[in-house]
Design an enzyme around this catalytic site. Structure first.
Site, PDB file in Angstrom:
ATOM      1  N   HIS A 133       0.818  -1.225   0.000  1.00  0.00           N
ATOM      2  CA  HIS A 133       0.000   0.000   0.000  1.00  0.00           C
ATOM      3  C   HIS A 133       0.850   1.273   0.000  1.00  0.00           C
ATOM      4  O   HIS A 133       0.475   2.285   0.595  1.00  0.00           O
ATOM      5  CB  HIS A 133      -0.956   0.003   1.186  1.00  0.00           C
ATOM      6  CG  HIS A 133      -2.057  -1.012   1.089  1.00  0.00           C
ATOM      7  ND1 HIS A 133      -2.273  -1.787  -0.026  1.00  0.00           N
ATOM      8  CD2 HIS A 133      -3.016  -1.392   1.986  1.00  0.00           C
ATOM      9  CE1 HIS A 133      -3.312  -2.584   0.165  1.00  0.00           C
ATOM     10  NE2 HIS A 133      -3.786  -2.374   1.380  1.00  0.00           N
ATOM     11  N   HIS A 204     -10.298   2.688  -0.392  1.00  0.00           N
ATOM     12  CA  HIS A 204     -10.304   1.570   0.557  1.00  0.00           C
ATOM     13  C   HIS A 204     -11.412   1.695   1.606  1.00  0.00           C
ATOM     14  O   HIS A 204     -11.178   1.459   2.792  1.00  0.00           O
ATOM     15  CB  HIS A 204      -8.945   1.470   1.244  1.00  0.00           C
ATOM     16  CG  HIS A 204      -8.548   0.089   1.667  1.00  0.00           C
ATOM     17  ND1 HIS A 204      -9.323  -0.687   2.495  1.00  0.00           N
ATOM     18  CD2 HIS A 204      -7.460  -0.654   1.387  1.00  0.00           C
ATOM     19  CE1 HIS A 204      -8.716  -1.843   2.711  1.00  0.00           C
ATOM     20  NE2 HIS A 204      -7.580  -1.861   2.039  1.00  0.00           N
ATOM     21  N   GLU A 341     -12.202  -2.728  -4.034  1.00  0.00           N
ATOM     22  CA  GLU A 341     -11.136  -1.809  -4.416  1.00  0.00           C
ATOM     23  C   GLU A 341     -10.789  -1.972  -5.897  1.00  0.00           C
ATOM     24  O   GLU A 341     -10.241  -2.992  -6.301  1.00  0.00           O
ATOM     25  CB  GLU A 341      -9.894  -2.078  -3.564  1.00  0.00           C
ATOM     26  CG  GLU A 341     -10.164  -2.064  -2.062  1.00  0.00           C
ATOM     27  CD  GLU A 341      -9.149  -2.900  -1.298  1.00  0.00           C
ATOM     28  OE1 GLU A 341      -7.936  -2.716  -1.510  1.00  0.00           O
ATOM     29  OE2 GLU A 341      -9.566  -3.764  -0.500  1.00  0.00           O
TER      30      GLU A 341
END
Length: 379
Positions: A133, A204, A341
């Site tokens: 991420h 997210h 996502e």
């Protein structure tokens, strides 16, 4: 009323007025002032978007996060359907990607390294040896510059310097949240770079269409327009394969309850303790084609996903355990939400068979994610 009582009444009235001035409450019950602080010399705030139907989206420029989203059920009742915290202090104290904008790269980059144009880049690891991420200083922890364009639109801008978490290139990112009158949360990303780099941005939010975050989403119905997915090895890293979903618990080409096959005794689900996988969409980058659809039998709410991205990561909040206490004092239990996502695939810089995430100077990165809300009865 005697003089003493009159003075006391006036004092109480003044105190009430003073208290009200300290509050600017949203429909979802948030106090805007609870999101106003200074972090490293930059100011944070809460921005409120509304449409003509009464829907409300609250967004903080800390991490470009959607904090709350009020959506009507079958009876028109508006309720908050996303996980989040009630104050900016909670977001800083309890690290979690609730509602965040993820970058520079959603998903894992294997062993925190990749090679581009014969140059090997070593990233900052934050999940064992891997960079996930975007690393420890990813976009979810950044203060974005905010401009409210209209009552229903917010523009966020971020400059990510060359070398941040090891990624090459100065990258300028623009993000627009738009809450439309057909009850759609429309999210558009654009970015440019001054050096060849890789970029993979996503949203997210943790959704529970029932708005009851004390319960599981396992009884909600999911459709995914995908005939294949990208599996993991036992260490939760993608293998580079693209496998068919047919005959597996990953086949949502016809709607299934999320919990119907989630505890099947296969390595893919045991390793992740549920779904946390990328589906290879059949939509071929066409954001007018339905990518996924989630429906809740309790409220009749529905959520349709449209995107120009090639993949959709579905995460069933397997890591929640009741340890994180969010809005309304709810301790979020396991599988009390699901993330949808839109994205390119994890570890694409090391997997040449995957769609490329390379961005070069003179090019413009674009990504589009649409969350369209409705009710089963109205469709």
């Amino acid at each position: 009323m005697n003089g003493k009582n009159l003075i006391m009444a006036a004092l109480l009235l003044w105190l009430c007025i003073s208290c009200d001035k300290g509050k600017e409450m949203t429909l979802s019950g948030l106090n805007v002032r609870d999101f106003q602080t200074e972090i490293d010399g930059q100011l944070t705030n809460l921005f409120v978007l509304k449409n003509k139907n009464g829907m409300e989206a609250c967004i903080t420029n800390y991490g470009g996060r959607l904090v709350s989203l009020m959506v009507p059920d079958r009876n028109g009742k508006l309720e908050d359907i996303v996980c989040g915290y009630p104050t900016i202090a909670d977001y800083l104290a309890q690290k979690q990607n609730f509602g965040a904008t993820i970058g520079r790269y959603i998903g894992r980059i294997h062993h925190s390294t990749f090679t581009l144009d014969s140059i090997t880049y070593r990233l900052t690891p934050n999940t064992g040896p891997h960079c996930a991420h975007g690393g420890p200083q990813g976009f979810a922890s950044k203060i974005w510059q905010a401009e409210q364009l209209d009552i229903n639109a917010l523009k966020l801008t971020l400059l990510s310097p060359d070398g941040e978490c090891g990624f090459p290139g100065l990258v300028e990112v623009h993000l627009v949240y738009l809450l439309t009158d057909d009850n759609t949360l429309d999210i558009r990303y654009e970015a440019e770079t001054d050096k060849p780099t890789v970029l993979n941005l996503s949203h997210h939010s943790f959704f529970n269409l029932s708005a009851d975050f004390t319960t599981s989403v396992e009884d909600q119905l999911l459709f995914i327009n995908a005939d294949a997915y990208t599996p993991y090895d036992s260490l939760k890293c993608v293998t580079g394969e693209i496998l068919p979903v047919a005959g597996t618990p990953f086949d949502f080409t016809t709607p299934h309850l999320i919990g119907e096959r989630i505890d099947t005794d296969i390595m893919q689900l045991k390793a992740m303790k549920g779904y946390d996988h990328n589906w290879v969409l059949n939509t071929a980058g066409d954001d007018t084609k339905l990518a996924a659809r989630l429906t809740d039998p309790k409220s009749d709410r529905s959520l349709e996903v449209y995107t120009d991205e090639p993949g959709l990561q579905v995460y069933t909040a397997n890591g929640l355990s009741g340890a994180m206490v969010g809005k309304r004092g709810i301790a979020y239990p396991k599988r009390s939400a699901v993330c949808l996502e839109t994205q390119h695939f994890a570890d694409s810089p090391n997997q040449p068979q995957f769609p490329s995430t390379v961005l070069r100077p003179g090019e413009k990165y674009k990504s589009h994610c649409v969350y369209r809300f409705g009710t089963v009865a109205s469709e």
